[in-house]
Design an enzyme around this catalytic site. Sequence first.
Site, PDB file in Angstrom:
ATOM      1  CG  HIS A   1     -49.690   6.593  13.147  1.00  0.00           C
ATOM      2  ND1 HIS A   1     -48.723   6.204  14.059  1.00  0.00           N
ATOM      3  CD2 HIS A   1     -49.205   7.713  12.547  1.00  0.00           C
ATOM      4  CE1 HIS A   1     -47.703   7.050  13.992  1.00  0.00           C
ATOM      5  NE2 HIS A   1     -47.978   7.984  13.097  1.00  0.00           N
TER       6      HIS A   1
ATOM      7  CG  HIS B   1     -47.673  11.284  16.986  1.00  0.00           C
ATOM      8  ND1 HIS B   1     -47.263  12.455  16.383  1.00  0.00           N
ATOM      9  CD2 HIS B   1     -47.731  10.363  15.992  1.00  0.00           C
ATOM     10  CE1 HIS B   1     -47.093  12.244  15.084  1.00  0.00           C
ATOM     11  NE2 HIS B   1     -47.372  10.985  14.825  1.00  0.00           N
TER      12      HIS B   1
ATOM     13  CE1 TYR C   1     -59.643  -8.416  28.829  1.00  0.00           C
ATOM     14  CE2 TYR C   1     -58.623  -8.916  30.950  1.00  0.00           C
ATOM     15  CZ  TYR C   1     -59.722  -8.948  30.098  1.00  0.00           C
ATOM     16  OH  TYR C   1     -60.889  -9.551  30.517  1.00  0.00           O
TER      17      TYR C   1
END
Length: 228
Positions: free
Chosen positions: A101, A103, A128
């Site tokens: 995860h 930002h 891709y």
Amino acid sequence: MTAMRTETSDETRLREQICRFGRSLFERGLTPGSSGNISVRLDGGGWLVTPTNASLGFLDPAKLSRLDQQGRLVSGDAPTKEVPLHNALYDTRGSARAIVHLHSTHSVALSMLPEIDPRAALPPMTAYYLMKCGATALVPYYRPGDPAVADAIKGLAGRYSSVLLANHGPVVAGDTLEAAVFATEELEETAKLYLLLRGMNPRYLSPEQVTDLVKVFGVTLPEHGHGH
């Protein structure tokens, strides 16, 4: 005894791998400050996750949070507040062995655009992107650490390995940590392409070209995954 040594050796390797990939992502500006988190499932049960308020660029293998199968802290520093998010993705996507995860700037920007389809946040722009990410779901905004985000992830029923949290960032699962990292990077680059080409009527992959990728590379797309 041999099995125990192997398990310990595997965990040591995974701890070092989390720190190495975390540093690489941080140094390339893909997640600033103390943002972002990484987790990896352990063969013996439970998982490793990066600690709360920790920069991915300066992780200590010995201080990574070790959680049991219920997500409770066993050892290490206090875990990221995003544990419910990771837990929900592991629970609903059985093949997931690692989750990243971030930002990352372009993915966050994409998540804020009004025209984004929640079932397919990006059109089929490159081979891709489809091969690494499949389709990417968009879930509504929840404050960081809100347990309700887990319900939103569970609502996807494991159909997506790639998810965008609105006004927050990408969450990507993979069958290895390397696969999850590479898919997250591919998502970020494709989001950048989308933003660069927005309003220019670019040429996307045709349905026939998408079907060819599905057949040749075993790409898995959720139903209605690319309705652009």
